[in-house]
Design a protein around this motif. Sequence first.
Motif, PDB file in Angstrom:
ATOM      1  N   LEU A   1      32.234  38.292  34.686  1.00 44.62           N
ATOM      2  CA  LEU A   1      31.804  36.872  33.962  1.00 44.62           C
ATOM      3  C   LEU A   1      33.052  36.358  33.137  1.00 44.62           C
ATOM      4  O   LEU A   1      33.192  35.150  33.002  1.00 44.62           O
ATOM      5  N   LEU A   2      34.000  37.217  32.751  1.00 44.69           N
ATOM      6  CA  LEU A   2      34.849  37.019  31.771  1.00 44.69           C
ATOM      7  C   LEU A   2      36.105  36.039  32.552  1.00 44.69           C
ATOM      8  O   LEU A   2      36.704  35.368  32.117  1.00 44.69           O
ATOM      9  N   PHE A   3      36.397  36.794  33.660  1.00 41.28           N
ATOM     10  CA  PHE A   3      37.509  36.300  34.465  1.00 41.28           C
ATOM     11  C   PHE A   3      37.438  35.655  35.500  1.00 41.28           C
ATOM     12  O   PHE A   3      38.269  34.976  36.135  1.00 41.28           O
TER      13      PHE A   3
ATOM     14  N   ASP B   1      45.627  32.275  36.346  1.00 40.27           N
ATOM     15  CA  ASP B   1      45.289  32.162  34.982  1.00 40.27           C
ATOM     16  C   ASP B   1      46.399  31.631  34.137  1.00 40.27           C
ATOM     17  O   ASP B   1      47.430  32.108  33.990  1.00 40.27           O
ATOM     18  N   LEU B   2      46.089  30.302  33.681  1.00 37.06           N
ATOM     19  CA  LEU B   2      47.303  29.787  32.797  1.00 37.06           C
ATOM     20  C   LEU B   2      47.224  30.052  31.194  1.00 37.06           C
ATOM     21  O   LEU B   2      48.030  29.650  30.334  1.00 37.06           O
ATOM     22  N   VAL B   3      45.992  30.867  30.788  1.00 37.69           N
ATOM     23  CA  VAL B   3      45.756  31.016  29.496  1.00 37.69           C
ATOM     24  C   VAL B   3      46.338  32.490  29.381  1.00 37.69           C
ATOM     25  O   VAL B   3      46.061  33.465  29.715  1.00 37.69           O
ATOM     26  N   GLU B   4      47.402  32.380  28.293  1.00 35.04           N
ATOM     27  CA  GLU B   4      48.349  33.733  28.286  1.00 35.04           C
ATOM     28  C   GLU B   4      47.426  34.631  27.441  1.00 35.04           C
ATOM     29  O   GLU B   4      47.668  36.036  27.848  1.00 35.04           O
ATOM     30  N   SER B   5      46.620  34.630  26.621  1.00 35.35           N
ATOM     31  CA  SER B   5      45.924  35.685  25.993  1.00 35.35           C
ATOM     32  C   SER B   5      44.884  36.133  26.755  1.00 35.35           C
ATOM     33  O   SER B   5      44.527  37.328  26.762  1.00 35.35           O
ATOM     34  N   ARG B   6      44.531  35.151  27.820  1.00 33.79           N
ATOM     35  CA  ARG B   6      43.425  35.915  28.805  1.00 33.79           C
ATOM     36  C   ARG B   6      44.250  36.780  29.718  1.00 33.79           C
ATOM     37  O   ARG B   6      43.868  37.734  30.361  1.00 33.79           O
ATOM     38  N   ARG B   7      45.380  36.266  30.192  1.00 37.61           N
ATOM     39  CA  ARG B   7      46.169  37.166  31.051  1.00 37.61           C
ATOM     40  C   ARG B   7      46.447  38.725  30.057  1.00 37.61           C
ATOM     41  O   ARG B   7      46.591  39.731  30.960  1.00 37.61           O
ATOM     42  N   GLN B   8      46.525  38.600  29.026  1.00 37.18           N
ATOM     43  CA  GLN B   8      47.015  39.679  28.328  1.00 37.18           C
ATOM     44  C   GLN B   8      45.586  40.673  28.211  1.00 37.18           C
ATOM     45  O   GLN B   8      46.004  41.729  28.252  1.00 37.18           O
ATOM     46  N   LEU B   9      44.420  39.911  28.136  1.00 37.66           N
ATOM     47  CA  LEU B   9      43.386  40.843  28.217  1.00 37.66           C
ATOM     48  C   LEU B   9      42.980  41.267  29.278  1.00 37.66           C
ATOM     49  O   LEU B   9      42.484  42.300  29.554  1.00 37.66           O
TER      50      LEU B   9
END
Length: 196
Positions: A101-103, A170-178
């Motif tokens: 669901l998150l990714f 994935d263009l959101v850097e914080s989500r890539r780190q997550l």
Amino acid sequence: MTELQLAAALLDAALRGAAIALLLLIASRIRRDSAPVTLSAPATARARNAARLLTLFTLALCIQIVSSTPLFERSLPSVWQALPVGISVGNSVLFWLFVQLLFDDDFELRRWHALPWLFMFASGLTFALSFGEGTPATTVHLVTQALIRWLPLLFAVLTMVAAVRRWSADLVESRRQLRAFVVVAGCVYTAVMVAL
């Protein structure tokens, strides 16, 4: 009990207590913040489903932390341990669904997604109920023991695949780190749990 054993037992209890307190705090914050106002209807449903899954996962982890204490395992008969064992074994499925669901923006939670959790829960429950102190292992016990050891590894791999899939898009850097954190932490946690 030696002083070293007493110190180890106290440290274990303190760490378990701290982990449970943090997990309960996370669960309460998720419940409080789970109703986003500015999202579209599908996005709101996704956010609520993710919040519910994460809340269930944190509460199930609390059960796992308590039920895996040496005192709990030593002093309670297997009948009393069966329900917590079943819940603990199902944690890998809850985490896999939450990561989906998150990714994965296209992932939708369906009723049939409860089936893998129910299977894992039933395997853990059956394993605990088929265990008898001093009695020879039955076929049911050996089969369920293999299931509860190896199926969480399968769901860990599925979780890592879900976290890595579409990473480059994935263009959101914080989500890539997550995503990176989920992969590393998931690998370490699963390896430790299977080893133990």
